[in-house]
Design a protein around this motif. Structure first.
Motif, PDB file in Angstrom:
ATOM      1  N   PHE A   1       0.836  -1.205   0.000  1.00  0.00           N
ATOM      2  CA  PHE A   1       0.000   0.000   0.000  1.00  0.00           C
ATOM      3  C   PHE A   1       0.871   1.254   0.000  1.00  0.00           C
ATOM      4  O   PHE A   1       0.639   2.188  -0.767  1.00  0.00           O
ATOM      5  CB  PHE A   1      -0.925   0.011   1.222  1.00  0.00           C
ATOM      6  CG  PHE A   1      -1.822   1.227   1.278  1.00  0.00           C
ATOM      7  CD1 PHE A   1      -3.067   1.203   0.668  1.00  0.00           C
ATOM      8  CD2 PHE A   1      -1.415   2.382   1.922  1.00  0.00           C
ATOM      9  CE1 PHE A   1      -3.892   2.314   0.691  1.00  0.00           C
ATOM     10  CE2 PHE A   1      -2.230   3.502   1.958  1.00  0.00           C
ATOM     11  CZ  PHE A   1      -3.472   3.468   1.338  1.00  0.00           C
ATOM     12  N   ASP A   2       1.894   1.280   0.865  1.00  0.00           N
ATOM     13  CA  ASP A   2       2.773   2.441   0.944  1.00  0.00           C
ATOM     14  C   ASP A   2       3.589   2.628  -0.328  1.00  0.00           C
ATOM     15  O   ASP A   2       3.823   3.758  -0.761  1.00  0.00           O
ATOM     16  CB  ASP A   2       3.701   2.334   2.154  1.00  0.00           C
ATOM     17  CG  ASP A   2       2.948   2.495   3.463  1.00  0.00           C
ATOM     18  OD1 ASP A   2       1.876   3.138   3.461  1.00  0.00           O
ATOM     19  OD2 ASP A   2       3.428   1.964   4.484  1.00  0.00           O
TER      20      ASP A   2
ATOM     21  N   ILE B   1       2.646   1.830  -3.308  1.00  0.00           N
ATOM     22  CA  ILE B   1       1.719   2.318  -4.341  1.00  0.00           C
ATOM     23  C   ILE B   1       1.283   3.754  -4.076  1.00  0.00           C
ATOM     24  O   ILE B   1       1.267   4.584  -4.989  1.00  0.00           O
ATOM     25  CB  ILE B   1       0.481   1.394  -4.429  1.00  0.00           C
ATOM     26  CG1 ILE B   1       0.893   0.018  -4.938  1.00  0.00           C
ATOM     27  CG2 ILE B   1      -0.595   2.000  -5.326  1.00  0.00           C
ATOM     28  CD1 ILE B   1      -0.200  -1.033  -4.835  1.00  0.00           C
ATOM     29  N   HIS B   2       0.948   4.070  -2.822  1.00  0.00           N
ATOM     30  CA  HIS B   2       0.302   5.351  -2.527  1.00  0.00           C
ATOM     31  C   HIS B   2       1.188   6.398  -1.868  1.00  0.00           C
ATOM     32  O   HIS B   2       0.897   7.588  -1.984  1.00  0.00           O
ATOM     33  CB  HIS B   2      -0.914   5.119  -1.627  1.00  0.00           C
ATOM     34  CG  HIS B   2      -1.967   4.281  -2.273  1.00  0.00           C
ATOM     35  ND1 HIS B   2      -2.807   4.756  -3.255  1.00  0.00           N
ATOM     36  CD2 HIS B   2      -2.307   2.990  -2.078  1.00  0.00           C
ATOM     37  CE1 HIS B   2      -3.623   3.798  -3.638  1.00  0.00           C
ATOM     38  NE2 HIS B   2      -3.335   2.711  -2.949  1.00  0.00           N
ATOM     39  N   ASN B   3       2.236   5.992  -1.180  1.00  0.00           N
ATOM     40  CA  ASN B   3       2.991   6.951  -0.372  1.00  0.00           C
ATOM     41  C   ASN B   3       4.474   7.019  -0.710  1.00  0.00           C
ATOM     42  O   ASN B   3       5.275   7.359   0.146  1.00  0.00           O
ATOM     43  CB  ASN B   3       2.833   6.600   1.117  1.00  0.00           C
ATOM     44  CG  ASN B   3       1.399   6.620   1.562  1.00  0.00           C
ATOM     45  OD1 ASN B   3       0.597   7.398   1.082  1.00  0.00           O
ATOM     46  ND2 ASN B   3       1.062   5.741   2.494  1.00  0.00           N
ATOM     47  N   SER B   4       4.830   6.684  -1.922  1.00  0.00           N
ATOM     48  CA  SER B   4       6.252   6.765  -2.274  1.00  0.00           C
ATOM     49  C   SER B   4       6.401   7.387  -3.659  1.00  0.00           C
ATOM     50  O   SER B   4       5.441   7.504  -4.413  1.00  0.00           O
ATOM     51  CB  SER B   4       6.903   5.383  -2.245  1.00  0.00           C
ATOM     52  OG  SER B   4       6.550   4.640  -3.385  1.00  0.00           O
ATOM     53  N   ASP B   5       7.617   7.749  -3.958  1.00  0.00           N
ATOM     54  CA  ASP B   5       7.922   8.320  -5.270  1.00  0.00           C
ATOM     55  C   ASP B   5       8.252   7.240  -6.292  1.00  0.00           C
ATOM     56  O   ASP B   5       8.508   7.542  -7.452  1.00  0.00           O
ATOM     57  CB  ASP B   5       9.107   9.291  -5.156  1.00  0.00           C
ATOM     58  CG  ASP B   5       8.768  10.499  -4.316  1.00  0.00           C
ATOM     59  OD1 ASP B   5       7.575  10.879  -4.272  1.00  0.00           O
ATOM     60  OD2 ASP B   5       9.682  11.058  -3.677  1.00  0.00           O
TER      61      ASP B   5
ATOM     62  N   GLU C   1       7.837   4.746  -9.032  1.00  0.00           N
ATOM     63  CA  GLU C   1       6.850   4.593 -10.098  1.00  0.00           C
ATOM     64  C   GLU C   1       6.912   3.167 -10.638  1.00  0.00           C
ATOM     65  O   GLU C   1       7.892   2.763 -11.236  1.00  0.00           O
ATOM     66  CB  GLU C   1       7.130   5.590 -11.228  1.00  0.00           C
ATOM     67  CG  GLU C   1       5.968   5.710 -12.182  1.00  0.00           C
ATOM     68  CD  GLU C   1       6.152   6.879 -13.140  1.00  0.00           C
ATOM     69  OE1 GLU C   1       5.819   6.696 -14.317  1.00  0.00           O
ATOM     70  OE2 GLU C   1       6.637   7.937 -12.714  1.00  0.00           O
TER      71      GLU C   1
ATOM     72  N   LYS D   1       2.805  -3.936 -11.564  1.00  0.00           N
ATOM     73  CA  LYS D   1       1.428  -3.826 -11.059  1.00  0.00           C
ATOM     74  C   LYS D   1       0.652  -5.109 -11.352  1.00  0.00           C
ATOM     75  O   LYS D   1      -0.088  -5.614 -10.498  1.00  0.00           O
ATOM     76  CB  LYS D   1       0.716  -2.637 -11.694  1.00  0.00           C
ATOM     77  CG  LYS D   1       1.286  -1.295 -11.279  1.00  0.00           C
ATOM     78  CD  LYS D   1       0.593  -0.169 -12.029  1.00  0.00           C
ATOM     79  CE  LYS D   1       1.235   1.168 -11.728  1.00  0.00           C
ATOM     80  NZ  LYS D   1       0.618   2.274 -12.480  1.00  0.00           N
TER      81      LYS D   1
END
Length: 158
Positions: free
Chosen positions: A127-128, A130-134, A136, A142
């Motif tokens: 989750f982190d 995907i949503h809280n890191s730079d 890509e 994915k």
């Protein structure tokens, strides 16, 4: 304030576990959950926090592990015995390459905590990432995550 349960309340945790855990020379964890002694476990830095538990990086014998310290009580400030029993029963009964491996439970530690020892996976929570890191992710990464989650869900629900 929360009310801890006596250590004897967790004696049911170790009924189906081996007496001693193994960690091979490659740092791989064995397949059977174990009753873990505090003398075989080193607890390091905090790597995750929740309302009823904290997770630490640890070392069980020569294996890197995650140690989930759960406050055990029968009120709203901790995890009830029934919920923890259910969670541990599930963790003990499942083995799949797409699921975190349950290693065992500390049986001689602090009476206020239940310490659940699990496989450590580097990189943090998906989750982190995907949503809280730079970071890509590429489409193939994915797709791999979605595929692995689907395999794990199919296993858990079959």
């Amino acid at each position: 304030p929360w009310t801890p349960l006596p250590r004897s309340c967790v004696s049911w945790l170790t009924g189906s576990m081996a007496a001693e855990g193994e960690c091979n020379q490659d740092g791989q964890i064995g397949d059977k959950p174990v009753a873990i002694s505090t003398k075989d476990l080193q607890i390091g830095e905090l790597i995750g926090e929740g309302t009823t538990a904290d997770v630490y990086l640890g070392k069980f014998k020569s294996c890197l592990v995650a140690v989930k310290q759960v406050r055990l009580c029968d009120n709203d400030d901790g995890v009830s015995t029934d919920n923890l029993r259910r969670e541990l029963a599930i963790m003990q009964s499942v083995r799949h390459p797409c699921l975190i491996k349950f290693v065992g439970v500390v049986t001689d530690g602090d009476a206020d905590l239940v310490e659940i020892v699990m496989e450590f996976c580097e990189g943090g929570a998906v989750f982190d990432v995907i949503h809280n890191s730079d970071f890509e992710m590429q489409w193939h990464q994915k797709t791999k995550i979605v595929y692995d989650v689907a395999l794990a869900m199919r296993y858990l629900h079959s």
